[in-house]
Design an enzyme around this catalytic site. Structure first.
Site, PDB file in Angstrom:
ATOM      1  N   LEU A  64       5.374   0.217   3.437  1.00 39.03           N
ATOM      2  CA  LEU A  64       4.513  -0.324   2.382  1.00 39.03           C
ATOM      3  C   LEU A  64       3.464  -1.284   2.934  1.00 39.03           C
ATOM      4  O   LEU A  64       2.677  -1.845   2.174  1.00 39.03           O
ATOM      5  CB  LEU A  64       5.362  -1.037   1.320  1.00 39.03           C
ATOM      6  CG  LEU A  64       6.378  -0.156   0.584  1.00 39.03           C
ATOM      7  CD1 LEU A  64       7.230  -1.002  -0.363  1.00 39.03           C
ATOM      8  CD2 LEU A  64       5.679   0.961  -0.184  1.00 39.03           C
ATOM      9  N   ASP A  99      -3.073  -1.053  10.408  1.00 38.04           N
ATOM     10  CA  ASP A  99      -3.223  -1.066   8.950  1.00 38.04           C
ATOM     11  C   ASP A  99      -3.871  -2.348   8.420  1.00 38.04           C
ATOM     12  O   ASP A  99      -4.195  -2.429   7.234  1.00 38.04           O
ATOM     13  CB  ASP A  99      -1.859  -0.890   8.264  1.00 38.04           C
ATOM     14  CG  ASP A  99      -1.312   0.521   8.402  1.00 38.04           C
ATOM     15  OD1 ASP A  99      -2.048   1.404   8.881  1.00 38.04           O
ATOM     16  OD2 ASP A  99      -0.140   0.736   8.040  1.00 38.04           O
ATOM     17  N   LYS A 147       0.856  -1.190   0.000  1.00 36.58           N
ATOM     18  CA  LYS A 147       0.000   0.000   0.000  1.00 36.58           C
ATOM     19  C   LYS A 147       0.887   1.232   0.000  1.00 36.58           C
ATOM     20  O   LYS A 147       2.055   1.199   0.392  1.00 36.58           O
ATOM     21  CB  LYS A 147      -0.939   0.020   1.207  1.00 36.58           C
ATOM     22  CG  LYS A 147      -0.261   0.025   2.585  1.00 36.58           C
ATOM     23  CD  LYS A 147       0.215   1.386   3.075  1.00 36.58           C
ATOM     24  CE  LYS A 147       0.810   1.290   4.477  1.00 36.58           C
ATOM     25  NZ  LYS A 147       1.573   2.531   4.841  1.00 36.58           N
TER      26      LYS A 147
END
EC number: 2.7.1.148
Length: 283
Positions: free
Chosen positions: A104, A141, A10
């Site tokens: 990421l 996340d 991401k």
């Protein structure tokens, strides 16, 4: 039979720190988008109830690995509600492409992929809401990866609103350092009072990341990569780093810049996607 499951990266297209709670957690506003690039998780079912990670990570104990923790959490939650078939187990391996400490979302994505994949393979029947709630206990996340759609996040990252930002091309670069999240969030100079704005307003503004000034100050490698990328395209930090990214309208533009990169710059080109490759694979 072995099945393979995408575990995508991401980007935080923007990240603003809006405050700090009494418990020390920071409140934020951020925009998550997935990349068509990431790790691949392979799963082979077992019928004896064992969970085995066949590709251990150096320095991380087996039971501490997010992949194993996610599998065991699903196993317990499903068993407690009578939805775990007898003997459910798995051999799990990972083809790791995403760096640790890169911003990421690699570890969070791995956990989410395991939750979604094993829920499907074991036929537990847990809902996305249940999986996302479980994921939040593993990391802030994880829920966005479980839900699988680009999202505007608020609170400490757990309040998600699906959005569809432009799907651009990105040159993502790793500066060669790992940045533990607490290093950024504990820095006294971190901006912590950026005014809250609506998603409509934020999408019209130039994107930025409040963590970037600290990452550049404390890690000269991050500063060097960003300085180079900014000569070619709008570029910024993702998450708390260490990875940075430059955005382009076309793949060819991104690849042309990567071809010109100095030898010390390690990067890849990927497309931003609003539907996670994990969820595309399940359609």
């Amino acid at each position: 039979m072995r099945t393979q499951w995408p575990s995508p990266a991401k980007l935080n297209l923007f990240l603003y720190i809006t405050g700090q709670r009494a418990d020390g957690y920071h409140t934020l506003q951020t925009l998550f988008q997935f990349l068509d690039y990431g790790d691949t998780i392979s799963i082979e079912l077992r019928d004896n109830g064992d969970i085995r990670l066949l590709t251990p990570v150096e320095g991380v104990e087996h039971e501490d690995n997010l992949i194993v923790r996610a599998a065991r959490l699903l196993m317990k939650t499903a068993a407690d509600s009578g939805r775990l078939p007898t003997g459910s187990g798995a051999n799990i391996s990972i083809d790791k492409r995403l760096p640790m400490g890169g911003g990421l979302g690699g570890g969070s994505s791995n956990a989410a992929t395991v939750l979604v994949a094993l829920n499907h393979l074991w036929q537990c029947g847990l809902s996305m809401d249940e999986l996302a709630e479980m994921g939040l206990t593993l990391g802030a996340d994880v829920p966005v990866f479980v839900r699988g759609h680009a999202a505007f996040a608020e609170g400490v990252g757990e309040i998600l609103t699906p959005v569809d930002p432009p799907e651009k091309w990105y040159l993502v670069a790793h500066p060669g350092v790992s940045i533990p999240t607490p290093v950024i969030f504990k820095d006294p100079e971190l901006p912590r009072n950026t005014p809250k704005r609506s998603i409509e307003t934020l999408l019209k503004c130039e994107f930025s990341n409040d963590c970037e000034v600290i990452a550049r100050k404390r890690f000269r490698e991050v500063d060097a990569v960003l300085s180079w990328l900014l000569e070619y395209a709008p570029s910024r930090l993702t998450g708390t780093g260490a990875c940075v990214f430059a955005e382009f309208d076309t793949e060819s533009e991104a690849r042309q810049v990567l071809e010109q990169a100095p030898e010390w710059l390690n990067g890849f080109v990927a497309k931003g996607v609003n539907l996670s490759p994990l969820h595309r694979a399940m359609l």
